[in-house]
Design a protein around this motif. Structure first.
Motif, PDB file in Angstrom:
ATOM      1  N   PHE A 113     -50.027  15.626 -75.016  1.00 11.71           N
ATOM      2  CA  PHE A 113     -50.242  14.200 -74.747  1.00 11.71           C
ATOM      3  C   PHE A 113     -51.506  13.992 -73.923  1.00 11.71           C
ATOM      4  CE2 PHE A 113     -45.636  14.803 -75.232  1.00 11.71           C
ATOM      5  CZ  PHE A 113     -45.355  13.872 -76.215  1.00 11.71           C
ATOM      6  N   VAL A 114     -51.773  14.918 -73.003  1.00 15.98           N
ATOM      7  CA  VAL A 114     -52.978  14.832 -72.175  1.00 15.98           C
ATOM      8  C   VAL A 114     -54.229  14.977 -73.044  1.00 15.98           C
ATOM      9  CG1 VAL A 114     -54.264  15.884 -70.271  1.00 15.98           C
ATOM     10  CG2 VAL A 114     -51.765  15.735 -70.157  1.00 15.98           C
ATOM     11  N   LEU A 115     -54.218  15.957 -73.950  1.00 17.41           N
ATOM     12  CA  LEU A 115     -55.377  16.203 -74.808  1.00 17.41           C
ATOM     13  C   LEU A 115     -55.686  15.010 -75.692  1.00 17.41           C
ATOM     14  CD1 LEU A 115     -54.823  19.913 -75.958  1.00 17.41           C
ATOM     15  CD2 LEU A 115     -56.373  19.067 -74.191  1.00 17.41           C
ATOM     16  N   THR A 116     -54.662  14.380 -76.224  1.00 17.88           N
ATOM     17  CA  THR A 116     -54.876  13.221 -77.090  1.00 17.88           C
ATOM     18  C   THR A 116     -55.576  12.108 -76.324  1.00 17.88           C
ATOM     19  OG1 THR A 116     -52.829  13.791 -78.264  1.00 17.88           O
ATOM     20  CG2 THR A 116     -53.762  11.628 -78.703  1.00 17.88           C
ATOM     21  N   GLY A 117     -55.252  11.957 -75.048  1.00 17.98           N
ATOM     22  CA  GLY A 117     -55.911  10.947 -74.235  1.00 17.98           C
ATOM     23  C   GLY A 117     -57.324  11.327 -73.831  1.00 17.98           C
ATOM     24  N   GLU A 118     -57.636  12.627 -73.824  1.00 15.35           N
ATOM     25  CA  GLU A 118     -58.956  13.091 -73.381  1.00 15.35           C
ATOM     26  C   GLU A 118     -59.962  13.218 -74.513  1.00 15.35           C
ATOM     27  OE1 GLU A 118     -58.072  15.789 -69.441  1.00 15.35           O
ATOM     28  OE2 GLU A 118     -57.908  16.763 -71.401  1.00 15.35           O
ATOM     29  N   PHE A 119     -59.503  13.429 -75.729  1.00 17.81           N
ATOM     30  CA  PHE A 119     -60.401  13.708 -76.848  1.00 17.81           C
ATOM     31  C   PHE A 119     -61.163  12.481 -77.345  1.00 17.81           C
ATOM     32  CE2 PHE A 119     -58.070  17.690 -78.659  1.00 17.81           C
ATOM     33  CZ  PHE A 119     -58.628  18.442 -77.656  1.00 17.81           C
ATOM     34  N   PHE A 120     -60.619  11.289 -77.106  1.00 14.41           N
ATOM     35  CA  PHE A 120     -61.124  10.115 -77.815  1.00 14.41           C
ATOM     36  C   PHE A 120     -61.576   9.003 -76.868  1.00 14.41           C
ATOM     37  CE2 PHE A 120     -57.943  12.276 -80.382  1.00 14.41           C
ATOM     38  CZ  PHE A 120     -58.628  12.486 -81.575  1.00 14.41           C
ATOM     39  N   GLN A 121     -62.519   8.189 -77.380  1.00 14.79           N
ATOM     40  CA  GLN A 121     -62.983   7.019 -76.661  1.00 14.79           C
ATOM     41  C   GLN A 121     -61.847   5.989 -76.573  1.00 14.79           C
ATOM     42  OE1 GLN A 121     -65.927   6.840 -75.308  1.00 14.79           O
ATOM     43  NE2 GLN A 121     -67.134   8.422 -76.356  1.00 14.79           N
ATOM     44  N   PRO A 122     -61.893   5.072 -75.585  1.00 13.03           N
ATOM     45  CA  PRO A 122     -60.849   4.046 -75.492  1.00 13.03           C
ATOM     46  C   PRO A 122     -60.641   3.268 -76.787  1.00 13.03           C
ATOM     47  CG  PRO A 122     -62.171   4.043 -73.497  1.00 13.03           C
ATOM     48  CD  PRO A 122     -62.822   5.018 -74.438  1.00 13.03           C
ATOM     49  N   SER A 123     -61.722   3.019 -77.526  1.00 16.43           N
ATOM     50  CA  SER A 123     -61.605   2.279 -78.785  1.00 16.43           C
ATOM     51  C   SER A 123     -60.885   3.087 -79.863  1.00 16.43           C
ATOM     52  CB  SER A 123     -62.991   1.885 -79.299  1.00 16.43           C
ATOM     53  OG  SER A 123     -63.777   3.045 -79.547  1.00 16.43           O
ATOM     54  N   GLN A 124     -60.819   4.418 -79.678  1.00 20.47           N
ATOM     55  CA  GLN A 124     -60.191   5.286 -80.668  1.00 20.47           C
ATOM     56  C   GLN A 124     -58.781   5.719 -80.275  1.00 20.47           C
ATOM     57  OE1 GLN A 124     -63.126   8.389 -80.437  1.00 20.47           O
ATOM     58  NE2 GLN A 124     -64.355   7.573 -82.125  1.00 20.47           N
ATOM     59  N   LYS A 125     -58.430   5.537 -79.001  1.00 22.43           N
ATOM     60  CA  LYS A 125     -57.163   6.077 -78.497  1.00 22.43           C
ATOM     61  C   LYS A 125     -55.918   5.515 -79.193  1.00 22.43           C
ATOM     62  CE  LYS A 125     -58.678   7.570 -73.919  1.00 22.43           C
ATOM     63  NZ  LYS A 125     -58.576   7.358 -72.470  1.00 22.43           N
ATOM     64  N   PRO A 126     -55.812   4.192 -79.399  1.00 18.23           N
ATOM     65  CA  PRO A 126     -54.606   3.698 -80.077  1.00 18.23           C
ATOM     66  C   PRO A 126     -54.385   4.335 -81.446  1.00 18.23           C
ATOM     67  CG  PRO A 126     -55.747   1.887 -79.030  1.00 18.23           C
ATOM     68  CD  PRO A 126     -56.650   3.080 -78.910  1.00 18.23           C
ATOM     69  N   ALA A 127     -55.464   4.452 -82.231  1.00 18.24           N
ATOM     70  CA  ALA A 127     -55.337   5.076 -83.550  1.00 18.24           C
ATOM     71  C   ALA A 127     -55.004   6.562 -83.423  1.00 18.24           C
ATOM     72  CB  ALA A 127     -56.641   4.900 -84.334  1.00 18.24           C
ATOM     73  N   ALA A 128     -55.618   7.223 -82.433  1.00 17.81           N
ATOM     74  CA  ALA A 128     -55.351   8.651 -82.223  1.00 17.81           C
ATOM     75  C   ALA A 128     -53.897   8.885 -81.830  1.00 17.81           C
ATOM     76  CB  ALA A 128     -56.281   9.203 -81.143  1.00 17.81           C
ATOM     77  N   PHE A 129     -53.377   8.058 -80.939  1.00 16.06           N
ATOM     78  CA  PHE A 129     -51.984   8.217 -80.528  1.00 16.06           C
ATOM     79  C   PHE A 129     -51.013   7.833 -81.644  1.00 16.06           C
ATOM     80  CE2 PHE A 129     -53.457   8.651 -76.152  1.00 16.06           C
ATOM     81  CZ  PHE A 129     -52.548   9.576 -75.669  1.00 16.06           C
ATOM     82  N   MET A 130     -51.436   6.958 -82.529  1.00 25.20           N
ATOM     83  CA  MET A 130     -50.600   6.645 -83.687  1.00 25.20           C
ATOM     84  C   MET A 130     -50.489   7.865 -84.605  1.00 25.20           C
ATOM     85  SD  MET A 130     -51.068   3.597 -86.464  1.00 25.20           S
ATOM     86  CE  MET A 130     -50.066   3.531 -87.952  1.00 25.20           C
ATOM     87  N   ILE A 131     -51.605   8.561 -84.807  1.00 18.77           N
ATOM     88  CA  ILE A 131     -51.593   9.793 -85.613  1.00 18.77           C
ATOM     89  C   ILE A 131     -50.740  10.855 -84.931  1.00 18.77           C
ATOM     90  CG2 ILE A 131     -53.017  11.687 -86.483  1.00 18.77           C
ATOM     91  CD1 ILE A 131     -55.322   9.646 -86.745  1.00 18.77           C
TER      92      ILE A 131
END
Length: 525
Positions: free
Chosen positions: A402-420
């Motif tokens: 969960f930490v990595l998912t929040g660190e890998f992406f820009q704020p604009s990309q985070k919602p889509a990344a966490f959905m994946i």
């Protein structure tokens, strides 16, 4: 030379002061309140159905007989129970899918608050099912509770990653894993026969869900929204500045505002846009593999075997529920230790080391279970392996994905990344619940070798692909992936900030047009 040393000393002193104020009171309260009403409930609902299994099945049978005038057959009862357990994952998948539009429209904090509607609704449905004589209410409550879990496991890490300084981002992210473990432990304690784990009081186990939700609703409204959301989505620079000051515990947040300002013109990307973005291709692959291994590594199978292994070790059936609490205690201690160590050791060694240790202990557990009747001490070795596997999971794989998912992406990309990430998480969770009984029936004790292979594959992949993200900005992490993504850092920034790229091109075009002006040409000549 002396002035240089003096300046360096002042910089170090300022950095030391900064580190001291990183853990502000508001940051701690936000993380605890957010996790208590979110990841705690996820862990609680993973475990809560175990203790009252016999009583819930009896309730199903009585309801069926009262409605249809005959006892429910064994096959139908087993199917109903399997649905009761697994439908939680279906709800979680739905929650993960709807998170992206919700966090965009309502914000991170308000998404967590609104999500409590699902929790309260689910608690009422499940707590009142026996009184109403309707097992359908329990099933519906489980799927609604799953939706709550799906939303919270995506929205909470986004919120925590956006309100925390990068120096403690990993430690704060581990709060999610710690509260999942505390939730499991609480469900086991409340499920003891002396409390709610009996025929007359088992519905109270589900009614308790209301308490964490109400506590979160009572605390979060008094804390700021994510400063990134306020600045990028609401264009509220003043509100973002106050939020940064509140969470970071300092007055000068100009640097944080500048970093966020750089993304002001960037629109929230969709899942499809993120998947097509070449500059984050390996970040997405890493998130998918890490989240899949998080669920497929076999920890759920360990819970399945726990009671039988404890019984083989000579522990009486009456004492097994109390001894099982030791497994949750190990979970909590390991998760807390990981939270304390993650900013010192880093994400990479804890994650790879955790999966690597699980491979070893799964192999030893397979041998001890296969030959446990040949030596009196082998069942005790099996107990040790169970505790060791749980500890290995919690020190890294249990929270760092969960930490990595929040660190890998820009704020604009985070919602889509966490959905994946959430989709992979819940599909894998459902697959384990659906397929494990067949794997166990076919391979018996050798089923743990399947999980050992999964852990080995995950550790190998992470060893070769995962860079260390400790104390690194998003640009530094992107640069670490740039070569593997086969893009330059400049190209990576352009693909992540297309609107800025357009703006730069327009400026270049305007400059070229100015050069074409005769007067300017003459001046240059």
């Amino acid at each position: 030379m002396e002035n240089k040393e003096k300046n360096n000393g002042e910089i170090k002193e300022k950095q030391a002061v900064k580190k001291k104020v990183d853990w502000s009171g508001s940051l701690i309260i936000a993380s605890l309140a957010g996790a208590f009403g979110s990841s705690f409930l996820y862990g609680y609902n993973l475990s809560v159905v175990n203790a009252p299994t016999v009583y819930i099945k009896r309730f199903y049978n009585e309801s069926w007989e009262r409605r249809y005038g005959r006892v429910i057959d064994e096959g139908t009862l087993t199917l109903l129970w399997s649905i009761t357990v697994s439908i939680f994952s279906i709800g979680g998948l739905v929650g993960a899918i709807i998170t992206t539009p919700i966090v965009k429209f309502f914000g991170r904090k308000h998404t967590l608050l609104i999500n409590n509607v699902f929790a309260v609704m689910a608690a009422l449905l499940m707590a009142l099912c026996q009184l109403a004589g309707s097992f359908e209410m329990l099933l519906l409550g489980r799927i609604v509770m799953g939706i709550d879990a799906g939303v919270s496991l995506s929205a909470l890490p986004i919120y925590l990653s956006e309100i925390s300084p990068k120096e403690i981002r990993g430690a704060l992210g581990q709060v999610t894993a710690i509260f999942i473990c505390i939730g499991v432990f609480t469900a086991q304690v409340l499920g003891l026969p002396e409390i709610f784990g009996n025929e007359s009081r088992w519905p109270y186990l589900f009614g308790v869900i209301v308490v964490p939700s109400l506590i979160q609703v009572g605390i979060l409204p008094f804390l700021p929204e994510s400063p990134h959301y306020l600045l990028l989505e609401k264009n509220d620079k003043s509100g973002a500045e106050k939020a940064f000051q509140t969470f970071f515990g300092k007055d000068d947040v100009s640097h944080e505002l500048e970093e966020s300002e750089a993304q002001r013109n960037v629109k929230l990307v969709s899942v499809l846009q993120l998947l097509r973005n070449r500059s984050v291709r390996w970040q997405i692959i890493t998130v998918i593999i890490t989240m899949a291994c998080y669920q497929l590594c076999g920890l759920n199978a360990i819970w399945y075997y726990t009671n039988s292994i404890f019984s083989e070790a000579g522990i009486s059936h009456k004492l097994i529920p109390y001894v099982t609490l030791s497994t949750s205690t190990v979970e909590i201690l390991s998760a807390v230790s990981s939270g304390l160590a993650v900013e010192r050791l880093g994400r990479r060694p804890l994650l790879i080391g955790g999966f690597g240790l699980m491979v070893i202990f799964f192999a030893v557990l397979t041998v001890s279970l296969t030959f446990q009747n040949h030596a009196y001490w082998l069942p005790y070795l099996s107990i040790f392996c169970i505790l060791a596997i749980i500890a290995s999971f919690c020190i890294g794989p249990g929270g760092i994905p969960f930490v990595l998912t929040g660190e890998f992406f820009q704020p604009s990309q985070k919602p889509a990344a966490f959905m994946i990430a959430g989709t992979v998480n819940w599909v894998s969770n459902f697959s384990v619940g659906l397929l494990f009984p067949f794997i166990q029936a076919g391979l018996l004790t050798f089923c743990f070798l399947v999980f050992a292979v999964v852990c080995l594959a995950g550790a190998t992949y992470l060893f070769f692909v995962l860079p260390e993200t400790k104390n690194k900005t998003i640009n530094e992490i992107s640069q670490a992936f740039a070569k593997r993504n086969k893009v330059t850092l400049e190209g990576q920034e352009m693909s992540q900030f297309p609107s800025e790229r357009k703006s730069s091109e327009e400026q270049e075009h305007n400059f070229s047009s100015t050069l074409e002006n005769g007067e300017t040409k003459n001046n240059i000549l």
